[in-house]
Write a protein that holds these residues in place. Sequence first.
Motif, PDB file in Angstrom:
ATOM      1  N   PRO A  71       0.961  -1.307   0.204  1.00  0.00           N
ATOM      2  CA  PRO A  71       0.077  -0.015  -0.094  1.00  0.00           C
ATOM      3  C   PRO A  71       0.880   1.067  -0.110  1.00  0.00           C
ATOM      4  N   GLU A  72       0.217   2.367  -0.385  1.00  0.00           N
ATOM      5  CA  GLU A  72       0.947   3.635  -0.639  1.00  0.00           C
ATOM      6  C   GLU A  72       1.342   4.117   0.900  1.00  0.00           C
ATOM      7  N   ASP A  73       0.247   3.841   1.747  1.00  0.00           N
ATOM      8  CA  ASP A  73       0.710   4.293   3.210  1.00  0.00           C
ATOM      9  C   ASP A  73       1.310   3.259   3.843  1.00  0.00           C
ATOM     10  N   GLU A  74       2.169   3.108   4.250  1.00  0.00           N
ATOM     11  CA  GLU A  74       3.030   1.807   5.077  1.00  0.00           C
ATOM     12  C   GLU A  74       2.309   1.867   6.468  1.00  0.00           C
ATOM     13  N   PRO A  75       1.857   0.467   6.637  1.00  0.00           N
ATOM     14  CA  PRO A  75       1.223   0.069   7.689  1.00  0.00           C
ATOM     15  C   PRO A  75       2.072   0.069   8.955  1.00  0.00           C
ATOM     16  N   ASP A  76       1.767   0.156  10.211  1.00  0.00           N
ATOM     17  CA  ASP A  76       2.545   0.368  11.361  1.00  0.00           C
ATOM     18  C   ASP A  76       3.148  -0.900  11.613  1.00  0.00           C
ATOM     19  N   PRO A 124       1.318  -6.356   7.660  1.00  0.00           N
ATOM     20  CA  PRO A 124      -0.084  -6.081   7.005  1.00  0.00           C
ATOM     21  C   PRO A 124      -0.387  -7.812   6.796  1.00  0.00           C
ATOM     22  N   THR A 149      -4.917  -2.935  -2.732  1.00  0.00           N
ATOM     23  CA  THR A 149      -3.851  -3.018  -1.666  1.00  0.00           C
ATOM     24  C   THR A 149      -4.120  -1.410  -0.946  1.00  0.00           C
ATOM     25  N   ASN A 150      -4.608  -0.318  -1.551  1.00  0.00           N
ATOM     26  CA  ASN A 150      -4.443   1.049  -0.616  1.00  0.00           C
ATOM     27  C   ASN A 150      -5.702   1.143   0.265  1.00  0.00           C
ATOM     28  N   ASP A 204      -5.322  -1.541   3.108  1.00  0.00           N
ATOM     29  CA  ASP A 204      -3.990  -1.615   3.801  1.00  0.00           C
ATOM     30  C   ASP A 204      -3.243  -2.746   4.002  1.00  0.00           C
ATOM     31  N   CYS A 205      -3.179  -3.720   2.895  1.00  0.00           N
ATOM     32  CA  CYS A 205      -2.635  -4.940   3.058  1.00  0.00           C
ATOM     33  C   CYS A 205      -1.795  -5.329   1.814  1.00  0.00           C
ATOM     34  N   ARG A 228     -10.473  -6.019   5.909  1.00  0.00           N
ATOM     35  CA  ARG A 228      -9.989  -5.232   7.223  1.00  0.00           C
ATOM     36  C   ARG A 228     -10.486  -5.952   8.242  1.00  0.00           C
TER      37      ARG A 228
END
Length: 314
Positions: free
Chosen positions: A69-74, A77, A104-105, A108-109, A309
């Motif tokens: 994903p564009e926003d990297e998970p904490d 994922p 994926t965006n 968030d996976c 999710r």
Amino acid sequence: MAELDPQVRQLLDLLDQQRAPPTYGVSVETARDQLDELFSMLDPEPVGDVQDLDIPGPAGPIPVRVYAPEDEPDDSPGVFVTFHGGGWVLGDLDTHDPFCRAVTNAADCLVISVDYRRAPEHPFPAAVKDCYAAVEWAADYAPHLGGDPERLAVGGDSAGGNLTAAITLLARDRGGPDLCHQSLIYPAVNSRVGPEFDSYEENGSGYFLERESMEWYDERYIQDDLDARNEYAAPLLARDLSGLPPATVITAGFDPLRDEGIAYADRLEDAGVAVSHEHFEGMIHGFVSMLDVVDRSHDGIETVADGLRDAFDA
């Protein structure tokens, strides 16, 4: 009866004006080229990372494409292994690319898209074997990709929905990878020896996917009449659907596959499987992949992402 979505009607009118011959009226190569051209018009959204890999398969390497994903998970994922539609004959990593990027965006996976062997060169069960091998690989190698192997889901549209249902049955029957979710997007789960459904008559012509095209696909994928009764080829014919992972099922009102998707969702529920079924009344087969062409495609993506999710957070 619900009305066809205006954007869908506009798209169908545009396709009619192009006067392209139907799938069942052309060669396999021409049909593949037509689908490639159709999806090349879409503008894929940016993601964090894309890798093309070859993984071991039962008959040689299987190409896969891995999306982050564009926003990297904490944290690590969840992983969504997906199988493209196209009647087991058409489609590839590129036609499926916009869908994979959107999922994926939205979820968030990590998404792993599988370029399984296609019919008629490789009829059933080649695609099933490749997809199962890819899921086993994902379970083993997810940590190397930055994903969590304990949160592994599968999904696909149309023929990919068929393969998804087959893989969940195989994983259950073989004690294979522990799957936390399945996403079935207007799945093709019936066969020529299965029950007759009204949606083939109601929506079999003029709504993008045609009844004769489904018959054309089926003849190329199922080349042995005995295989038409195999539950891994036609999961709706399976005697037992218990013990399968929770499911998100998407169906469309103007789709010839509408009724078999509804029937499969009902059978899963009857077998004790948790099912979230979203029916899009004014939509046609393939709408979830019509990003930036049909607004409700984004609702379809969100439906898939919501299911993922919830499964990954459980």
